[in-house]
Design an enzyme around this catalytic site. Structure first.
Site, PDB file in Angstrom:
ATOM      1  N   GLY A   1       0.856  -1.195   0.000  1.00 32.20           N
ATOM      2  CA  GLY A   1       0.000   0.000   0.000  1.00 32.20           C
ATOM      3  C   GLY A   1       0.886   1.237   0.000  1.00 32.20           C
ATOM      4  O   GLY A   1       2.010   1.201  -0.514  1.00 32.20           O
ATOM      5  N   ARG A   2       0.387   2.323   0.580  1.00 35.23           N
ATOM      6  CA  ARG A   2       1.172   3.571   0.538  1.00 35.23           C
ATOM      7  C   ARG A   2       2.523   3.408   1.225  1.00 35.23           C
ATOM      8  O   ARG A   2       3.555   3.764   0.682  1.00 35.23           O
ATOM      9  CB  ARG A   2       0.413   4.695   1.231  1.00 35.23           C
ATOM     10  N   ILE A   3       2.488   2.867   2.470  1.00 39.51           N
ATOM     11  CA  ILE A   3       3.742   2.783   3.234  1.00 39.51           C
ATOM     12  C   ILE A   3       4.655   1.706   2.637  1.00 39.51           C
ATOM     13  O   ILE A   3       5.857   1.917   2.473  1.00 39.51           O
ATOM     14  CB  ILE A   3       3.456   2.515   4.730  1.00 39.51           C
TER      15      ILE A   3
ATOM     16  N   ARG B   1      -2.780  -8.246  -2.271  1.00 38.53           N
ATOM     17  CA  ARG B   1      -3.979  -8.808  -2.898  1.00 38.53           C
ATOM     18  C   ARG B   1      -3.938  -8.700  -4.412  1.00 38.53           C
ATOM     19  O   ARG B   1      -4.588  -9.443  -5.112  1.00 38.53           O
ATOM     20  CB  ARG B   1      -5.227  -8.114  -2.353  1.00 38.53           C
TER      21      ARG B   1
ATOM     22  N   ALA C   1       4.343  -2.438  10.987  1.00 38.81           N
ATOM     23  CA  ALA C   1       2.885  -2.401  10.719  1.00 38.81           C
ATOM     24  C   ALA C   1       2.120  -2.654  12.017  1.00 38.81           C
ATOM     25  O   ALA C   1       1.751  -1.690  12.706  1.00 38.81           O
ATOM     26  CB  ALA C   1       2.542  -3.409   9.635  1.00 38.81           C
ATOM     27  N   ARG C   2       1.897  -3.900  12.362  1.00 44.62           N
ATOM     28  CA  ARG C   2       1.227  -4.242  13.614  1.00 44.62           C
ATOM     29  C   ARG C   2       1.878  -5.500  14.173  1.00 44.62           C
ATOM     30  O   ARG C   2       2.123  -6.468  13.425  1.00 44.62           O
ATOM     31  CB  ARG C   2      -0.269  -4.492  13.378  1.00 44.62           C
TER      32      ARG C   2
ATOM     33  N   GLU D   1       1.434  -4.834  22.819  1.00 40.69           N
ATOM     34  CA  GLU D   1       1.956  -3.527  23.253  1.00 40.69           C
ATOM     35  C   GLU D   1       1.195  -3.035  24.467  1.00 40.69           C
ATOM     36  O   GLU D   1      -0.032  -3.196  24.513  1.00 40.69           O
ATOM     37  CB  GLU D   1       1.818  -2.509  22.112  1.00 40.69           C
TER      38      GLU D   1
ATOM     39  N   HIS E   1       7.076   1.819  18.968  1.00 38.43           N
ATOM     40  CA  HIS E   1       6.020   2.237  18.032  1.00 38.43           C
ATOM     41  C   HIS E   1       6.158   3.718  17.651  1.00 38.43           C
ATOM     42  O   HIS E   1       5.279   4.538  17.932  1.00 38.43           O
ATOM     43  CB  HIS E   1       4.624   1.948  18.620  1.00 38.43           C
TER      44      HIS E   1
END
Ligand code: DGY
Length: 329
Positions: free
Chosen positions: A163-165, A185, A245-246, A275, A293
């Site tokens: 995506g963007r990042i 995807r 990301a996560r 976290e 983060h």
């Protein structure tokens, strides 16, 4: 800041923020109720404070679920999160209650991609270990085999989530000479053309061929533990893993195992599975670079994110549609 009143003008802000960031809300005649602390409020405090609010400015650590929305009450019109990620928000619960959800896309792309690149460079060139050697006072001078790192020039780098990042990270790593493959995807012909990047629809095949993997996918049911024990072992020995990301995209316990037995060469982590807790195994390992983060944490980025949040809140409360709505309210 007053907490009184439920006349459709009260905005609850869930952390202490600079006055300049809040100013547009006050200028729009809204009543600010700031939870004036740097750490996340307890669920009980949050539920108590949001009662009667028309708008909530929330952070990544705040769980926005049906219980919170109901605690606020039916006058709640908008939740604006100070993040691009919305995995802490129950979108269906917002939709069911006709509460608009806004986030802060685009403006944090470069800051987050920079940080992913910083983590990768720190791992590849063993910055943490080099600095520790200097600070220990045990450095005996230049050595021909001292702390040999990994060449990014020509390295096979996999971007998961272009995506963007992810795309911004791909551009950065390409500028260092890496060969970029991406998994997502769908193919992104613009990345293929611009960077000579290659789309790989089969994640496992892509992992098996990559010396570096950098995660940029959102956290969803489908991406939870995307890198589990088995997939981590598909990476070639010595591979580097970067995650901005996560945290739950990686099975953290499996990551610790794969680092401990040196299957992986290192990990650069800005995000963690639970976290603010960090797996104790990660803290012990020398080949892990960790940050609390900080992806979007630059002054300019946070200021611009704040402007997006205040624009969204003021727009919804005056009956307009903000540019950065997530889905349909
Ligand atoms: C976000 O905004 O979702 C990012 O996690 C910031 O680092």
């Amino acid at each position: 800041m007053s907490r009184a009143g439920s006349d459709g003008r009260r905005v609850v802000v869930t952390r202490a923020l600079p006055a300049a960031w809040l100013a547009p809300l006050a200028e729009a005649g809204l009543e600010l109720d700031v939870i004036d602390q740097h750490e996340a409020p307890s669920t009980a405090e949050l539920h108590e404070r949001v009662r009667g609010a028309s708008a909530l400015w929330v952070m990544l650590g705040d769980r926005v679920d049906a219980a919170l929305l109901d605690a606020a009450g039916p006058q709640l019109r908008v939740v604006a999160t100070f993040s691009v990620g919305v995995d802490h928000v129950d979108l269906a619960a917002c939709r069911e209650r006709d509460v608009a959800l806004a986030n802060t896309p685009e403006v944090l792309t470069n800051a987050t991609a920079d940080l992913a690149m910083a983590l990768l460079l720190a791992l590849a060139r063993r910055l943490r270990e080099g600095e520790a050697l200097l600070r220990s006072g045990r450095w005996a001078g230049w050595g021909p085999q001292q702390l040999l790192g990994f060449d990014l020039d020509g390295a096979r780098v996999l971007v998961v989530g272009p995506g963007r990042i992810g795309s911004a990270f791909a551009r950065r790593v390409r500028a260092f000479g890496a060969r970029v493959t991406y998994h997502g995807r769908r193919a992104r012909p613009e990345l293929d053309e611009e960077l000579g990047a290659r789309f790989e629809p089969d994640l496992e095949a892509a992992l098996a061929r990559s010396e570096v993997v950098s995660l940029h996918a959102p956290l969803t049911d489908a991406t939870y533990h995307l890198l589990d024990a088995r997939r981590l072992r598909l990476l070639p020995p010595g591979a580097l893993v970067v995650n901005t990301a996560r945290g739950p995209l990686i099975d953290e316990a499996a990551l610790v195992d794969a680092l401990r037995d040196a299957h992986l060469g290192g990990a650069g982590l800005d995000v963690f599975e639970r976290e603010p807790q960090v797996h104790s195994g990660l803290l012990e390992l020398p080949n892990v670079v960790m940050l609390p983060h900080l992806g979007s944490a630059t002054r300019g980025t946070r200021q611009t994110m704040a402007a997006l949040v205040t624009d969204a809140i003021t727009a919804v409360l005056r009956g307009a549609r903000p540019a950065n709505l997530v889905g349909d309210p």
